[in-house]
Design an enzyme around this catalytic site. Structure first.
Site, PDB file in Angstrom:
ATOM      1  N   SER A 226       0.846  -1.188   0.000  1.00 17.36           N
ATOM      2  CA  SER A 226       0.000   0.000   0.000  1.00 17.36           C
ATOM      3  C   SER A 226       0.881   1.237   0.000  1.00 17.36           C
ATOM      4  O   SER A 226       2.094   1.138   0.010  1.00 17.36           O
ATOM      5  CB  SER A 226      -0.890   0.014   1.241  1.00 17.36           C
ATOM      6  N   LYS A 227       0.232   2.379   0.018  1.00 19.50           N
ATOM      7  CA  LYS A 227       0.984   3.633  -0.020  1.00 19.50           C
ATOM      8  C   LYS A 227       2.010   3.714   1.099  1.00 19.50           C
ATOM      9  O   LYS A 227       3.034   4.337   0.977  1.00 19.50           O
ATOM     10  CB  LYS A 227       0.051   4.852   0.080  1.00 19.50           C
ATOM     11  N   ARG A 228       1.681   3.063   2.207  1.00 22.07           N
ATOM     12  CA  ARG A 228       2.584   3.101   3.354  1.00 22.07           C
ATOM     13  C   ARG A 228       3.959   2.543   3.030  1.00 22.07           C
ATOM     14  O   ARG A 228       4.934   2.850   3.677  1.00 22.07           O
ATOM     15  CB  ARG A 228       1.996   2.299   4.524  1.00 22.07           C
ATOM     16  N   GLY A 230       5.727   3.147   0.610  1.00 17.22           N
ATOM     17  CA  GLY A 230       6.513   4.008  -0.262  1.00 17.22           C
ATOM     18  C   GLY A 230       6.149   3.762  -1.706  1.00 17.22           C
ATOM     19  O   GLY A 230       5.003   3.905  -2.085  1.00 17.22           O
TER      20      GLY A 230
END
Length: 454
Positions: A226-228, A230
């Site tokens: 996910s966006k987490r 990076g």
RNA sequence: GGCCCCAUCGUCUAACGGUUAGGACGUGGCCCUCUCAAGGCCAAAAUACGGGUUCGAUUCCCGUUGGGGCUACCA
């Protein structure tokens, strides 16, 4: 079951939803679809699933197309847009309604109960729900194997929203039937959806395609990418200086194995080696270090013209480009590239390390200068070296090395001392490619001038 | 919670009843060497756990544990 031995009828599709950019998981699915189509001479079809008007956007579609193009995954048909095929879904919904496979439901969103079935009507308003029949649904997945589920664990799901727009299940099935998709290759997040869709195929009286669900790609912390984590967008890797050849090779080996020890694959090799049987059942963790290794491998081996094509925009961006690099200066530019290849993990590394050779002015790293100045007479020695080089008829690796070693012996210093000094004088840095390569890249004129002015 | 699926070195994976459990990334060491890389060689590192089946289980079956997915008028 349909007979799939006729490979000319092989048709696969990649069907992203433009509610976000193309992420690595989607890219890998697209790659497998593409590989499968190419391997068996089938068609690779691109379909944009934009039935959720709220969340879909044109920019995302553009971005996805751009990412697929960057990866070199060319499609044979499409892109088809589901938003332009709404009538088809409505007609299918109507048929289902007429056949008793579906009914209108006026329950508030999220508040549906099975009791609603009792007052089920073929007319009226609200959403159209599928009447899930009793029984066991089982199918053979080409990667996971036999899967079966009791249909009473499936709710009467919505086919058409109150506003007439289809939901995912209806539109995929209608399109996969209409586009004569032979193999549905997609992420394992869809296995639980498959029984619902199979029920729809049956209700619509259509033959089933083959299903192959590929495992998910997890982030380094083993949770879903996910966006987490990076960089999860494919284009973020381009921005990091990753080359598409490397990214594709890396992606192919995430969740798929040729069954041999081979890891480096050219396009054709990969297509030839690919098969559904080689796909793993288990999720795979994305390993950035390995991607970096692949990139370095490709940067080392890419033909000059391709490497230069990738590099040119980067150099222009850094203000280091001039057209002579492809003409008058082509030879020394290629020498520079050769020197930098084994020292670069990304495209940016080339640019970063090129400054001393392409820049007009030289910046000296003071620590490097200080270190080299410990040898009290280093400047005199380098000036002497400049004189010797001045009278050197042939400026190549052998002659340069001979001159330096001879001078070192004459001056009673270690060759390394002279080379180290020259390194700082010529590049301003304490690290660089081999000193003779550096001299050849710079050419006699600049080399002698920098030695003299140090 | 319910349903479905998965499980080999830290990571990607090979093995499709019999191997000293192989390769790759990463890590450590050595070699090469004018610095830094690259490259070469070597090393440490895994069958989640417990039961079966079998002459023999990484491999087949069951359970446990762990992980993931689905469970929307999202896709």
């Amino acid at each position: 079951m349909k007979n799939m031995t006729d490979t000319s009828s092989i048709r696969v599709r990649f069907a992203p939803s433009p509610t976000g950019y193309l992420h690595v998981g989607g890219a890998r699915t697209a790659l497998f679809d593409w590989l499968f189509a190419r391997r068996y001479g089938g068609a690779f079809i691109l379909r944009i699933e934009d039935t959720d008007v709220e969340r879909s956007s044109e920019e995302m579609t553009t971005g996805i197309l751009e990412a697929l193009t960057w990866l070199g995954l060319n499609w044979d048909e499409g892109p088809y847009y589901q938003s332009k095929r709404l009538d088809l879904y409505k007609q299918a919904g109507q048929r289902l309604l007429e056949g008793g496979h579906a009914y209108y439901c006026a329950c508030p969103a999220g508040g549906h109960t099975i009791a609603c079935r009792e007052q089920a009507s073929r007319e009226g308003g609200g959403a159209v729900r599928f009447r899930v029949p009793q029984g066991t649904v089982s199918f053979k997945d080409d990667v996971i194997g036999e899967i079966s589920i009791e249909s009473d664990t499936i709710e009467d799901f919505v086919l058409l929203r109150s506003d007439g727009h289809p939901t995912y299940h209806l539109s995929v099935v209608v399109d996969d039937i209409d586009m004569r998709i032979s193999h549905v290759i997609r992420g394992t997040d869809h296995v639980s959806n498959t029984p619902k869709q199979i029920l729809l195929y049956r209700a619509l009286g259509a033959p089933l395609p083959a299903f192959a669900h590929v495992p998910l790609i997890l982030g380094p912390d083993k949770t879903r990418m996910s966006k987490r984590h990076g960089a999860t967008s494919v284009m973020a890797y381009q921005e990091q200086g990753i080359v598409p050849e490397a990214f594709r090779n890396f992606l192919a080996l995430l969740g798929w194995s040729p069954g041999t020890d081979q890891e480096m694959f050219g396009d054709d090799e990969l297509i030839q080696a690919f098969s559904l049987q080689g796909i793993s059942k288990a999720n795979a963790v994305f390993n950035p270090e390995k991607l970096s290794w692949f990139n370095a491998q490709y940067l080392a081996k890419l033909p000059d013209h391709k490497l230069i094509a990738y590099l040119k925009p980067e150099f222009i961006n850094a203000g280091l480009w001039r057209d002579t690099l492809e003409n008058e200066e082509a030879d020394r530019f290629k020498l520079l590239l050769e020197a930098l290849r084994p020292r670069s993990k990304t495209l940016h590394d080339f640019v970063r390390q090129s400054r001393p050779y392409l820049g007009t002015t030289l910046e000296y790293d003071q620590a490097a200068v200080a270190k080299v100045s410990k040898e009290p007479q280093i400047r005199e020695h380098l000036h002497t070296l400049a004189d010797r080089l001045q009278s050197l008829p042939d400026f190549n690796h052998q002659t340069l090395e001979a001159v330096i070693r001879a001078l070192a012996e004459e001056l009673a210093v270690k060759p390394g001392t002279l080379m180290g000094g020259a390194r700082v004088a010529l590049t301003g840095l304490s690290v660089s490619p081999g000193i003779f390569e550096v001299m050849m890249i710079l050419g006699p004129e600049t080399t002698i001038q920098r030695l003299r002015t140090f």
